[in-house]
Design a protein around this motif. Sequence first.
Motif, PDB file in Angstrom:
ATOM      1  N   PHE A  34      24.266  18.316   9.546  1.00 44.91           N
ATOM      2  CA  PHE A  34      24.261  19.735   9.953  1.00 44.91           C
ATOM      3  C   PHE A  34      23.313  20.603   9.137  1.00 44.91           C
ATOM      4  CE2 PHE A  34      28.573  18.216  11.218  1.00 44.91           C
ATOM      5  CZ  PHE A  34      28.282  18.106  12.560  1.00 44.91           C
ATOM      6  N   SER A  35      22.491  19.972   8.286  1.00 41.72           N
ATOM      7  CA  SER A  35      21.423  20.730   7.635  1.00 41.72           C
ATOM      8  C   SER A  35      20.321  20.962   8.662  1.00 41.72           C
ATOM      9  CB  SER A  35      20.857  19.926   6.466  1.00 41.72           C
ATOM     10  OG  SER A  35      20.220  18.757   6.962  1.00 41.72           O
ATOM     11  N   ASP A  36      19.365  21.826   8.340  1.00 38.40           N
ATOM     12  CA  ASP A  36      18.258  22.067   9.265  1.00 38.40           C
ATOM     13  C   ASP A  36      17.479  20.772   9.520  1.00 38.40           C
ATOM     14  OD1 ASP A  36      19.056  24.676   9.376  1.00 38.40           O
ATOM     15  OD2 ASP A  36      17.523  25.418   7.992  1.00 38.40           O
ATOM     16  N   GLY A  37      17.333  19.947   8.485  1.00 39.99           N
ATOM     17  CA  GLY A  37      16.629  18.671   8.657  1.00 39.99           C
ATOM     18  C   GLY A  37      17.330  17.779   9.665  1.00 39.99           C
ATOM     19  N   ASP A  38      18.659  17.702   9.521  1.00 37.83           N
ATOM     20  CA  ASP A  38      19.453  16.884  10.455  1.00 37.83           C
ATOM     21  C   ASP A  38      19.290  17.422  11.874  1.00 37.83           C
ATOM     22  OD1 ASP A  38      21.412  14.993  11.355  1.00 37.83           O
ATOM     23  OD2 ASP A  38      23.004  16.485  11.126  1.00 37.83           O
ATOM     24  N   ARG A  42      17.844  15.512  15.169  1.00 33.37           N
ATOM     25  CA  ARG A  42      18.578  15.377  16.433  1.00 33.37           C
ATOM     26  C   ARG A  42      17.726  15.851  17.616  1.00 33.37           C
ATOM     27  NH1 ARG A  42      24.143  15.488  16.159  1.00 33.37           N
ATOM     28  NH2 ARG A  42      24.997  15.177  14.071  1.00 33.37           N
ATOM     29  N   LYS A  43      17.053  16.979  17.414  1.00 32.73           N
ATOM     30  CA  LYS A  43      16.231  17.559  18.483  1.00 32.73           C
ATOM     31  C   LYS A  43      15.113  16.576  18.861  1.00 32.73           C
ATOM     32  CE  LYS A  43      13.474  21.652  19.371  1.00 32.73           C
ATOM     33  NZ  LYS A  43      12.741  22.729  18.703  1.00 32.73           N
ATOM     34  N   TRP A  44      14.469  16.026  17.823  1.00 34.02           N
ATOM     35  CA  TRP A  44      13.386  15.060  18.034  1.00 34.02           C
ATOM     36  C   TRP A  44      13.897  13.843  18.815  1.00 34.02           C
ATOM     37  CZ3 TRP A  44      12.935   9.989  16.536  1.00 34.02           C
ATOM     38  CH2 TRP A  44      11.662   9.404  16.663  1.00 34.02           C
ATOM     39  N   LEU A  45      15.099  13.365  18.430  1.00 33.35           N
ATOM     40  CA  LEU A  45      15.653  12.168  19.085  1.00 33.35           C
ATOM     41  C   LEU A  45      15.904  12.429  20.572  1.00 33.35           C
ATOM     42  CD1 LEU A  45      16.777   9.266  18.795  1.00 33.35           C
ATOM     43  CD2 LEU A  45      19.006  10.284  18.258  1.00 33.35           C
ATOM     44  N   LEU A  46      16.462  13.600  20.868  1.00 37.58           N
ATOM     45  CA  LEU A  46      16.748  13.935  22.270  1.00 37.58           C
ATOM     46  C   LEU A  46      15.446  14.056  23.071  1.00 37.58           C
ATOM     47  CD1 LEU A  46      19.707  16.429  21.690  1.00 37.58           C
ATOM     48  CD2 LEU A  46      19.835  14.216  22.898  1.00 37.58           C
ATOM     49  N   GLN A  47      14.395  14.559  22.418  1.00 40.73           N
ATOM     50  CA  GLN A  47      13.089  14.628  23.099  1.00 40.73           C
ATOM     51  C   GLN A  47      12.570  13.227  23.440  1.00 40.73           C
ATOM     52  OE1 GLN A  47      10.916  16.793  20.175  1.00 40.73           O
ATOM     53  NE2 GLN A  47      11.358  18.822  21.066  1.00 40.73           N
ATOM     54  N   GLN A  48      12.702  12.286  22.503  1.00 43.16           N
ATOM     55  CA  GLN A  48      12.222  10.928  22.758  1.00 43.16           C
ATOM     56  C   GLN A  48      12.982  10.308  23.930  1.00 43.16           C
ATOM     57  OE1 GLN A  48       9.475  10.498  20.981  1.00 43.16           O
ATOM     58  NE2 GLN A  48      10.264  12.430  20.137  1.00 43.16           N
ATOM     59  N   GLY A  60      31.841  16.027  21.240  1.00 42.82           N
ATOM     60  CA  GLY A  60      32.374  17.129  20.446  1.00 42.82           C
ATOM     61  C   GLY A  60      32.108  17.002  18.961  1.00 42.82           C
ATOM     62  N   ALA A  61      31.939  15.746  18.489  1.00 39.81           N
ATOM     63  CA  ALA A  61      31.665  15.524  17.072  1.00 39.81           C
ATOM     64  C   ALA A  61      30.166  15.515  16.796  1.00 39.81           C
ATOM     65  CB  ALA A  61      32.289  14.205  16.611  1.00 39.81           C
ATOM     66  N   ALA A  62      29.386  15.910  17.809  1.00 39.34           N
ATOM     67  CA  ALA A  62      27.929  15.969  17.705  1.00 39.34           C
ATOM     68  C   ALA A  62      27.279  14.588  17.655  1.00 39.34           C
ATOM     69  CB  ALA A  62      27.469  16.837  16.521  1.00 39.34           C
ATOM     70  N   ASN A  63      28.056  13.536  17.960  1.00 39.92           N
ATOM     71  CA  ASN A  63      27.442  12.218  18.117  1.00 39.92           C
ATOM     72  C   ASN A  63      26.531  12.271  19.339  1.00 39.92           C
ATOM     73  OD1 ASN A  63      29.041  10.787  16.075  1.00 39.92           O
ATOM     74  ND2 ASN A  63      30.769  10.981  17.513  1.00 39.92           N
ATOM     75  N   ILE A  64      25.306  11.726  19.194  1.00 39.04           N
ATOM     76  CA  ILE A  64      24.372  11.693  20.321  1.00 39.04           C
ATOM     77  C   ILE A  64      24.470  10.333  21.009  1.00 39.04           C
ATOM     78  CG2 ILE A  64      21.936  11.743  20.976  1.00 39.04           C
ATOM     79  CD1 ILE A  64      21.467  13.627  18.602  1.00 39.04           C
ATOM     80  N   HIS A  65      24.697  10.347  22.321  1.00 43.73           N
ATOM     81  CA  HIS A  65      24.798   9.099  23.094  1.00 43.73           C
ATOM     82  C   HIS A  65      23.621   9.028  24.063  1.00 43.73           C
ATOM     83  CE1 HIS A  65      29.238   8.722  22.108  1.00 43.73           C
ATOM     84  NE2 HIS A  65      29.008   9.998  21.846  1.00 43.73           N
ATOM     85  N   HIS A  82      22.963   5.937  12.340  1.00 42.01           N
ATOM     86  CA  HIS A  82      22.991   7.392  12.067  1.00 42.01           C
ATOM     87  C   HIS A  82      21.615   7.863  11.622  1.00 42.01           C
ATOM     88  CE1 HIS A  82      22.913   6.672   7.644  1.00 42.01           C
ATOM     89  NE2 HIS A  82      23.489   5.550   8.005  1.00 42.01           N
ATOM     90  N   ILE A  83      21.319   9.129  11.859  1.00 40.84           N
ATOM     91  CA  ILE A  83      20.040   9.659  11.358  1.00 40.84           C
ATOM     92  C   ILE A  83      20.255  10.671  10.239  1.00 40.84           C
ATOM     93  CG2 ILE A  83      18.753   9.203  13.495  1.00 40.84           C
ATOM     94  CD1 ILE A  83      18.923  12.254  14.054  1.00 40.84           C
ATOM     95  N   ASP A  84      21.504  10.983   9.901  1.00 39.03           N
ATOM     96  CA  ASP A  84      21.717  11.842   8.727  1.00 39.03           C
ATOM     97  C   ASP A  84      21.439  11.011   7.486  1.00 39.03           C
ATOM     98  OD1 ASP A  84      24.291  10.388   9.138  1.00 39.03           O
ATOM     99  OD2 ASP A  84      24.896  11.527   7.365  1.00 39.03           O
TER     100      ASP A  84
END
Lengths: 412, 412
Positions: A34-38, A42-48, A60-65, A82-84
């Motif tokens: 939940f830091s800006d880096g994280d 996440r944003k980058w991953l969703l773009q890919q 709800g737990a912010a896990n990306i599927h 994980h990417i954190d």
Amino acid sequence: MEMLKVNFPRLQADIEALATIGRESDHGLYRMAFSDGDMAGRKWLLQQAEVAGLNAHVDGAANIHLHTRQQKDIASVVTGSHIDTVPGAGHLDGALGVLVGLECLRSIQAQGFATKRPLECIAFTDEEGRFGGMLGSQAMCGLLSPEYVLGAEDLNGMKLQSAMSAQGLNAMDILRAQRRADSMHAFVELHIEQGPVLDRQQKSIGLVDSIAGLFRWQVRLIGESNHAGTTPMDMRRDALQGLAETSGEISRILEEYGSPRSVATIGHVECYPGAANVVPGRVVFSLDVRDTDARVLKDLADAFRRAIAAIARRRELMFEFDVMSEIAPVKCDTGILNTIEHVSRALGVEHLRMHSGAAHDSQFMARLTRTAMIFVPSKAGKSHSAAEWTAWEDIEHGANVLLNTLYRLAME
Amino acid sequence: MEMLKVNFPRLQADIEALATIGRESDHGLYRMAFSDGDMAGRKWLLQQAEVAGLNAHVDGAANIHLHTRQQKDIASVVTGSHIDTVPGAGHLDGALGVLVGLECLRSIQAQGFATKRPLECIAFTDEEGRFGGMLGSQAMCGLLSPEYVLGAEDLNGMKLQSAMSAQGLNAMDILRAQRRADSMHAFVELHIEQGPVLDRQQKSIGLVDSIAGLFRWQVRLIGESNHAGTTPMDMRRDALQGLAETSGEISRILEEYGSPRSVATIGHVECYPGAANVVPGRVVFSLDVRDTDARVLKDLADAFRRAIAAIARRRELMFEFDVMSEIAPVKCDTGILNTIEHVSRALGVEHLRMHSGAAHDSQFMARLTRTAMIFVPSKAGKSHSAAEWTAWEDIEHGANVLLNTLYRLAME
């Protein structure tokens, strides 16, 4: 059977790209949950995923599927990590498993293979423990309570709730992330070893047959502080000598009660009052003991308790301990391991059966579905440091082993 | 020969009065050198001397000298100790020796005994080491340099020069405090034992035949920090294990190379990085070793160096150490000891020959003149704490032994 191959240059480009997100001047990565880096990661991953034409949803737990396709009635074959990161991290711990997973989904989708089961790749939330560790996978297992979610805070006293809210997320949604076990057919996580075994033995792939459990105690030995000059040796109740003797018993206890996989570590020591000219009256230390067998762990706990109690009695020290953490070991699924082994042989990749001494999201996924892990070597065993490194060749081997494993599981 | 007696109620009143000066809310005393508490104690002491009709002068190092009379051509018989304290101190460490000394001078003066030699009682400056320890007695020996005086500072970074200047004193005057050896006939210090030996053996008086010397090292063992879960026991370079093994060697080394008076203490430990789940890559610890024989100390230093080097070699650790402190042991004067013993017998006081494990101003006075010490018991060995206590009966025995010893020395 023909062996599939990932698009390795594409995977390399992804690894290099994600390694720039959250990087700071000391060359380490700072993508704590939940830091800006994280959030940037996440944003980058969703773009890919979007570019690759994969479906994506965030629970709800912010896990990306990420999914090749979504099909309610057929259980998916799932990979992920994980990417954190920890603060000052290397670029592979966690990230590699997500990026290889993404590449596997892309490769299968791009090559037009029709799998019986959908493939899925998860990027789990807060594996590294800014707010406790393996938060996303625990949420998927329904293990978190409202009390936990409201109480969790990081080492700086920042509440989980505030950190999520600052990123536009609602912490109480974590309680809605629980997942049905029958929605998954199998889970396989690829991860760097974070230890020296594969590197020393020059193997590309570790087949993880179990994940160690652990108990972690805070031990306190209390004697009496005295003047280091005026107190004869036989009139001392030196707490540090009690710690030293405990430390000296570690190898005997592991040999007598442990397995070849047992490890025990005293990593944190405080010695009071801590002056060179005062006999220490109190020590506080951590004892972290791991094994892959719950019975062995219990025997080790009993043996350490007996040993420390005897040392304390003999040295007239008071012995107290608190259990800070207790995690049960996990056995990986034999069927999946056999598939991984078969695939590794077919690809001509040197491999080794081993266990994981570190904790992973797989430990919780194993509560929901058949689970196994694939390790790739960590150069000199280094991890949680910018010096973290795995040879590209080993990454390619790992990616192809995962790809073919997922494919076979998806054809079951 | 008739035995003299001090005015014990008067001594008791003094002990109780000085015990209120510098007292803070935790019931401990705070008369660190040149603090307001120390200055208040000095002022009080000079007032008592004036009331008793004793001469007084303060030298450049702020040592207070009280005299029955001053006579340039006859060497004095000198007693004394210090009234400065550690922070949170008890009421007897140092203060008792000064107050008993004051009472001895008063008793002899008041009873009109004509001694051949003048009697003198010194309150030494900064024995406890706010600015290094035994500052006043070192200054009297001419052992301090301008560099030392200008460089000395306390743990809070306050310069000796500033602390003295704030009390209207000039630090460079310390260099003018050197005293001629032939101005003293003998020096006898009465002090609490600060250890448990007299209390355990139920003796009122310790005849101190020697003062231990010491060496104090800062030892550093450097291995490699690794993940406590993923690093097998045989691939570790665990620095804390090196410390534990060193600690375990202490008793063997003392038995093989030490004397019954040898003590060795590891009192300060830092363990890095200090996390429960990380194998410690570095430890820093103190090693404080004491004995009353310089050759034994040398043998012990050699033995510890060999032992730690061997442990480091076997565990693949780097071993470094710095000598932080080295003090030579001191033998007390046999003639004075015989006088003390004779007096103790004549007074019917239970006594014991012993050594001092703690450092005292006597160590430096022994460079100038024949020197010995008298100990009285410390309840349960406690010192440097508000729990410091000596039974009044033992104090009375000690005071009368010192009085008769000084008197005999003054008649020589």
